[in-house]
Motif scaffolding. Structure first.
Motif, mmCIF file in Angstrom:
data_model
loop_
_atom_site.group_PDB
_atom_site.id
_atom_site.type_symbol
_atom_site.label_atom_id
_atom_site.label_comp_id
_atom_site.label_asym_id
_atom_site.label_seq_id
_atom_site.Cartn_x
_atom_site.Cartn_y
_atom_site.Cartn_z
ATOM 1 N N ASN A 4 11.504 -18.362 -3.662
ATOM 2 C CA ASN A 4 10.711 -17.204 -3.066
ATOM 3 C C ASN A 4 11.177 -16.100 -3.801
ATOM 4 O OD1 ASN A 4 9.814 -15.342 -1.235
ATOM 5 N ND2 ASN A 4 10.555 -16.423 0.602
ATOM 6 N N LEU A 6 9.679 -12.691 -5.440
ATOM 7 C CA LEU A 6 8.583 -11.659 -5.920
ATOM 8 C C LEU A 6 9.252 -10.514 -6.808
ATOM 9 C CD1 LEU A 6 5.572 -11.057 -5.684
ATOM 10 C CD2 LEU A 6 6.230 -9.631 -3.423
ATOM 11 N N HIS A 54 11.463 -3.974 2.586
ATOM 12 C CA HIS A 54 12.231 -3.741 3.615
ATOM 13 C C HIS A 54 13.726 -3.547 2.540
ATOM 14 C CE1 HIS A 54 14.970 -3.739 6.892
ATOM 15 N NE2 HIS A 54 15.713 -4.595 6.253
ATOM 16 N N PHE A 77 12.784 -11.336 -1.798
ATOM 17 C CA PHE A 77 12.088 -12.602 -1.244
ATOM 18 C C PHE A 77 10.948 -11.969 -0.124
ATOM 19 C CE2 PHE A 77 14.157 -12.376 2.944
ATOM 20 C CZ PHE A 77 15.456 -11.801 2.556
ATOM 21 N N LEU A 78 9.944 -12.826 0.165
ATOM 22 C CA LEU A 78 8.761 -12.630 1.316
ATOM 23 C C LEU A 78 9.528 -13.391 2.303
ATOM 24 C CD1 LEU A 78 5.247 -13.174 -0.546
ATOM 25 C CD2 LEU A 78 6.364 -11.222 0.238
ATOM 26 N N ALA A 79 9.162 -12.452 3.616
ATOM 27 C CA ALA A 79 9.400 -12.920 4.940
ATOM 28 C C ALA A 79 8.229 -12.664 5.965
ATOM 29 C CB ALA A 79 10.763 -12.534 5.373
ATOM 30 N N SER A 80 8.197 -12.962 7.005
ATOM 31 C CA SER A 80 7.321 -12.604 7.998
ATOM 32 C C SER A 80 7.717 -11.179 8.395
ATOM 33 C CB SER A 80 6.907 -13.640 9.146
ATOM 34 O OG SER A 80 6.289 -14.831 8.735
ATOM 35 N N GLU A 87 1.859 -13.285 10.362
ATOM 36 C CA GLU A 87 0.799 -13.286 9.106
ATOM 37 C C GLU A 87 1.338 -12.213 8.285
ATOM 38 O OE1 GLU A 87 -2.727 -16.303 10.008
ATOM 39 O OE2 GLU A 87 -3.169 -13.976 9.434
ATOM 40 N N GLN A 88 1.833 -11.047 8.924
ATOM 41 C CA GLN A 88 2.061 -9.733 7.943
ATOM 42 C C GLN A 88 3.417 -10.226 7.144
ATOM 43 O OE1 GLN A 88 3.190 -5.967 9.443
ATOM 44 N NE2 GLN A 88 2.744 -5.159 7.274
ATOM 45 N N HIS A 92 11.460 -8.368 1.188
ATOM 46 C CA HIS A 92 12.907 -7.775 1.316
ATOM 47 C C HIS A 92 13.477 -7.926 -0.230
ATOM 48 C CE1 HIS A 92 13.258 -8.519 5.717
ATOM 49 N NE2 HIS A 92 12.278 -9.013 5.500
ATOM 50 N N LEU B 5 4.361 -10.988 -9.554
ATOM 51 C CA LEU B 5 4.599 -12.211 -9.988
ATOM 52 C C LEU B 5 5.565 -12.937 -8.941
ATOM 53 C CD1 LEU B 5 4.039 -14.643 -11.882
ATOM 54 C CD2 LEU B 5 6.372 -14.030 -13.008
ATOM 55 N N LEU B 6 4.911 -13.971 -8.205
ATOM 56 C CA LEU B 6 5.612 -14.600 -7.100
ATOM 57 C C LEU B 6 5.753 -16.082 -7.532
ATOM 58 C CD1 LEU B 6 6.810 -14.700 -4.184
ATOM 59 C CD2 LEU B 6 4.470 -15.478 -3.595
ATOM 60 N N ARG B 7 7.378 -16.724 -7.276
ATOM 61 C CA ARG B 7 7.475 -17.968 -7.592
ATOM 62 C C ARG B 7 7.733 -18.442 -6.223
ATOM 63 N NH1 ARG B 7 9.117 -21.240 -11.608
ATOM 64 N NH2 ARG B 7 10.776 -22.684 -10.984
ATOM 65 N N PHE B 8 7.332 -19.429 -5.596
ATOM 66 C CA PHE B 8 7.189 -19.859 -4.235
ATOM 67 C C PHE B 8 7.288 -21.282 -4.091
ATOM 68 C CE2 PHE B 8 6.976 -18.293 -0.074
ATOM 69 C CZ PHE B 8 6.168 -18.875 0.639
ATOM 70 N N HIS B 34 6.922 -22.615 3.979
ATOM 71 C CA HIS B 34 7.993 -22.173 3.165
ATOM 72 C C HIS B 34 9.232 -22.113 4.045
ATOM 73 C CE1 HIS B 34 10.787 -20.431 0.366
ATOM 74 N NE2 HIS B 34 11.147 -19.465 1.295
ATOM 75 N N GLN B 38 18.192 -17.101 2.675
ATOM 76 C CA GLN B 38 18.353 -15.851 1.936
ATOM 77 C C GLN B 38 19.541 -15.079 2.263
ATOM 78 O OE1 GLN B 38 16.236 -15.571 -0.684
ATOM 79 N NE2 GLN B 38 14.779 -17.275 -0.092
ATOM 80 N N GLU B 40 20.803 -11.108 2.352
ATOM 81 C CA GLU B 40 20.489 -9.687 2.510
ATOM 82 C C GLU B 40 21.583 -9.159 3.225
ATOM 83 O OE1 GLU B 40 17.193 -8.685 5.202
ATOM 84 O OE2 GLU B 40 16.290 -7.431 3.395
ATOM 85 N N VAL B 47 14.568 -17.795 6.429
ATOM 86 C CA VAL B 47 13.229 -17.377 6.297
ATOM 87 C C VAL B 47 12.326 -18.562 6.437
ATOM 88 C CG1 VAL B 47 11.695 -16.510 4.633
ATOM 89 C CG2 VAL B 47 13.794 -15.572 4.546
ATOM 90 N N LEU B 49 7.830 -19.209 6.625
ATOM 91 C CA LEU B 49 6.577 -18.467 6.709
ATOM 92 C C LEU B 49 5.513 -19.404 6.350
ATOM 93 C CD1 LEU B 49 5.560 -16.416 3.736
ATOM 94 C CD2 LEU B 49 8.048 -16.374 3.836
ATOM 95 N N GLU B 87 -4.493 -6.752 5.035
ATOM 96 C CA GLU B 87 -3.088 -6.921 5.432
ATOM 97 C C GLU B 87 -2.746 -8.490 5.044
ATOM 98 O OE1 GLU B 87 -1.473 -3.516 7.880
ATOM 99 O OE2 GLU B 87 -1.114 -5.403 8.616
#
Lengths: 100, 100
Positions: A4, A6, A54, A77-80, A87-88, A92, B5-8, B34, B38, B40, B47, B49, B87
């Motif tokens: 995860n 980006l 974030h 990393f992407l998180a909700s 969905e949004q 991070h 670029l996203l690796r997921f 997923h 993670q 932070e 995480v 999503l 969004e």
């Protein structure tokens, strides 16, 4: 191992107020506007999107070096955004650099 | 140069019907769930999503080798789902591999 990660660049469009957690850790959100040309199925396409980012602790401190209109590269990393709004998505970011 | 670029990785949760464009190019969407741990600001966080993934042409053909419940790694760029719903983000995957 899960993936995860980006790597994302764009222009800082809005910076929300900095907040401190009860444990004294800095947290801050900002919006990045991204524009790029991508290739899909051999055809070029324009991509435009605004992504909430974030940052926390040291990465939040590194945000202080930037302002509205600055071009940056963020990686993380992407998180909700929240359980109420799964969905949004929010990036991070664990690193933030100026894009020359 | 812009970065997007996203690796997921994740589990295939839903596969939408395959569609052919007027030019005869295959397009298909699927949902990936997923889950990862993670870090932070030095703290571990869970995480979770669900992300919509769009594949086209050869990558759409490679999707045919997978089914619900399969673990895959997708790599590509993020884009808005549509002008009406800017969004909601979609991963436009340019590669799709089984995750062992």
């Amino acid at each position: 191992m899960e993936h995860n990660l980006l790597r994302f660049s764009g222009v800082i469009e809005k910076i929300f107020p900095r907040r401190m957690s009860p444990a004294g850790v800095a947290h801050q959100d900002f919006l990045m506007r991204h524009r790029s040309k991508q290739t899909e199925a051999g055809a070029a396409r324009e991509v435009q999107l605004v992504l909430k980012v974030h940052v926390a602790a040291d990465t939040a401190n590194s945000l202080m070096a930037f302002g509205l209109g600055d071009r940056v590269i963020a990686m993380g990393f992407l998180a909700s955004a929240s359980h109420r709004d799964p969905e949004q998505l929010v990036l991070h970011a664990q690193s933030l650099h100026r894009q020359d």
